[in-house]
Design a protein around this motif. Structure first.
Motif, PDB file in Angstrom:
ATOM      1  N   LEU A  53       0.829  -1.212   0.000  1.00 38.81           N
ATOM      2  CA  LEU A  53       0.000   0.000   0.000  1.00 38.81           C
ATOM      3  C   LEU A  53       0.861   1.258   0.000  1.00 38.81           C
ATOM      4  O   LEU A  53       0.539   2.243  -0.672  1.00 38.81           O
ATOM      5  CB  LEU A  53      -0.929  -0.005   1.217  1.00 38.81           C
ATOM      6  N   ALA A  54       1.974   1.220   0.749  1.00 35.80           N
ATOM      7  CA  ALA A  54       2.883   2.368   0.756  1.00 35.80           C
ATOM      8  C   ALA A  54       3.473   2.600  -0.631  1.00 35.80           C
ATOM      9  O   ALA A  54       3.649   3.745  -1.060  1.00 35.80           O
ATOM     10  CB  ALA A  54       4.001   2.148   1.775  1.00 35.80           C
ATOM     11  N   LEU A 107       3.437   5.034   7.976  1.00 33.55           N
ATOM     12  CA  LEU A 107       4.215   4.681   6.789  1.00 33.55           C
ATOM     13  C   LEU A 107       3.512   5.142   5.520  1.00 33.55           C
ATOM     14  O   LEU A 107       4.144   5.675   4.601  1.00 33.55           O
ATOM     15  CB  LEU A 107       4.442   3.175   6.746  1.00 33.55           C
ATOM     16  N   LEU A 108       2.195   4.959   5.443  1.00 34.02           N
ATOM     17  CA  LEU A 108       1.448   5.394   4.261  1.00 34.02           C
ATOM     18  C   LEU A 108       1.530   6.904   4.084  1.00 34.02           C
ATOM     19  O   LEU A 108       1.713   7.400   2.960  1.00 34.02           O
ATOM     20  CB  LEU A 108      -0.017   4.952   4.369  1.00 34.02           C
ATOM     21  N   ALA A 117      11.421  13.879   6.864  1.00 40.47           N
ATOM     22  CA  ALA A 117      12.490  13.638   7.832  1.00 40.47           C
ATOM     23  C   ALA A 117      11.967  13.252   9.209  1.00 40.47           C
ATOM     24  O   ALA A 117      12.548  12.385   9.889  1.00 40.47           O
ATOM     25  CB  ALA A 117      13.383  14.876   7.940  1.00 40.47           C
ATOM     26  N   LEU A 118      10.873  13.886   9.637  1.00 34.11           N
ATOM     27  CA  LEU A 118      10.423  13.735  11.030  1.00 34.11           C
ATOM     28  C   LEU A 118       9.306  12.717  11.227  1.00 34.11           C
ATOM     29  O   LEU A 118       9.089  12.259  12.351  1.00 34.11           O
ATOM     30  CB  LEU A 118       9.972  15.091  11.577  1.00 34.11           C
ATOM     31  N   GLN A 119       8.562  12.395  10.173  1.00 33.17           N
ATOM     32  CA  GLN A 119       7.428  11.487  10.334  1.00 33.17           C
ATOM     33  C   GLN A 119       7.817  10.142  10.947  1.00 33.17           C
ATOM     34  O   GLN A 119       7.162   9.679  11.896  1.00 33.17           O
ATOM     35  CB  GLN A 119       6.745  11.270   8.976  1.00 33.17           C
ATOM     36  N   PRO A 120       8.879   9.456  10.478  1.00 35.39           N
ATOM     37  CA  PRO A 120       9.228   8.171  11.109  1.00 35.39           C
ATOM     38  C   PRO A 120       9.572   8.311  12.584  1.00 35.39           C
ATOM     39  O   PRO A 120       9.230   7.444  13.395  1.00 35.39           O
ATOM     40  CB  PRO A 120      10.443   7.709  10.284  1.00 35.39           C
TER      41      PRO A 120
END
Length: 392
Positions: free
Chosen positions: A26-27, A148-149, A267-270
């Motif tokens: 899906l990603a 992740l999506l 950069a920051l989402q994970p």
């Protein structure tokens, strides 16, 4: 005696973060769809320069696409519960390829309007179905999966914004064909890699979405809060360039400042997923809404590139926080047999905010000035903070 040791070649595998292959597939569709989604950003220029439409007529075409987009969220959720998540995504991606080809070849205004509505109805059809597929996962996996999506979609968007400007020099027709191919590649990924996740027997339950939602006061309240949030958040994309222009800053500076948004998200989402997944969803969402209000208010009162950049970074932090908990917030509210419909309604809050935000923000800026706009943003952020906390 000789001992024979057989060495097997190492098998390459992605660091799955404890997520099934479904989520990575899906990603991939999110990345491909967004990276190849180069038409929408240049649609107004295509309509005014290649089709020689007036700006007002081009605006009605964009509005027609937006109306179709709202419908796609509802239709995608409904179809996801009826014909399955996988089938809905296939219909959406293949349908979008056809609709984009029609839009690129349409000549008369009625044909362009009709094709624009078709694009709106299909290009986002996959989103609520994909969200429902993630909502079908165990609860402990949902936050990482939704994160992740969102990250993949923003990475794709960053690629598209850079590539579209370069590719447009070779003609707008190329943009349409790239978008068509990207939609078909995304459909191929779904066909080969995405299994059906709809709970068995969900169709036989025969519950109607609307009566259930109308009885679900928490869902209605949550939708109202998120419409308010997206109205506040999305007005920044129309008022920010106006504010920067009035401050004497040119389009290049605006582009550079706005690019900070995409860079920060990627950069920051994970990191945010790891930090926020174990915390209270209501607290994370409430604080994030407060940050968006503060960032938008600062932007309305800013002068100079550094101040505008700081305001963007502040509301981007809030945007990331909302994204981390948005999907699982609505997934937790949804009955198993109506997850597609619930996720479709959740996505509609973004679409409604995308209509209300630009209208509200530009009207306040035009009629009352930056100070009133900034005050309204700050008050809105505080009100949303307490409203979201009340729903904990």
């Amino acid at each position: 005696m000789t001992t024979s040791i057989t060495l097997r070649p190492a098998r390459f595998s992605l660091p799955r973060l404890g997520l099934p292959k479904l989520v990575w597939a899906l990603a991939a569709t999110q990345f491909v769809g967004r990276a190849g989604g180069v038409v929408r950003s240049f649609l107004v220029l295509y309509l005014t320069q290649a089709q020689h439409l007036s700006p007002a007529t081009a605006g009605t075409v964009v509005a027609a696409l937006g109306v179709g987009d709202i419908g796609s969220q509802l239709l995608g959720g409904w179809l996801g519960d009826r014909i399955g998540r996988r089938n809905t995504m296939l219909v959406g991606f293949v349908g979008a390829a056809v609709a984009l080809a029609l839009l690129g070849s349409a000549d008369s205004v009625p044909e362009i309007w009709a094709a624009a509505v078709a694009v709106g109805l299909t290009v986002e059809l996959h989103r609520p179905a994909g969200s429902a597929a993630v909502a079908d996962l165990p609860a402990q996996q949902r936050i990482r999966a939704f994160g992740l999506l969102y990250w993949a979609a923003n990475l794709g968007f960053s690629v598209a914004t850079v590539a579209a400007g370069v590719l447009a020099q070779y003609g707008y027709g190329l943009l349409f064909w790239i978008n068509v191919v990207a939609s078909l590649v995304a459909a191929l990924i779904v066909w080969r890699q995405v299994p059906e996740t709809r709970p068995a027997g969900s169709v036989r339950m025969r519950q109607k979405l609307l009566p259930v939602v109308l009885r679900d006061r928490r869902m209605i309240a949550m939708m109202a809060v998120h419409v308010g949030y997206f109205t506040l958040f999305l007005q920044t994309f129309t008022t920010l360039p106006l504010l920067m222009t009035a401050d004497g800053l040119g389009p290049a500076t605006y582009g550079a400042v706005l690019a900070l948004n995409g860079i920060a998200v990627v950069a920051l989402q994970p990191v945010a997923v790891r930090l926020l997944s174990g915390r209270s969803g209501s607290v994370v969402s409430a604080v994030s809404m407060l940050l968006v209000g503060a960032g938008a208010a600062l932007g309305a009162l800013s002068h100079g590139t550094a101040a505008f950049a700081g305001s963007v970074l502040i509301w981007t932090l809030g945007q990331i926080g909302i994204a981390v908990r948005f999907g699982d917030t609505f997934a937790d509210l949804a009955p198993a047999e109506l997850r597609g419909g619930y996720m479709g309604l959740a996505s509609t809050t973004w679409s409604v905010g995308a209509v209300l935000g630009p209208l509200t923000g530009t009207a306040l800026l035009d009629l009352a000035g930056p100070a009133v706009l900034g005050s309204a943003c700050a008050i809105g952020g505080i009100a949303l903070f307490f409203a979201r906390k009340a729903l904990s």
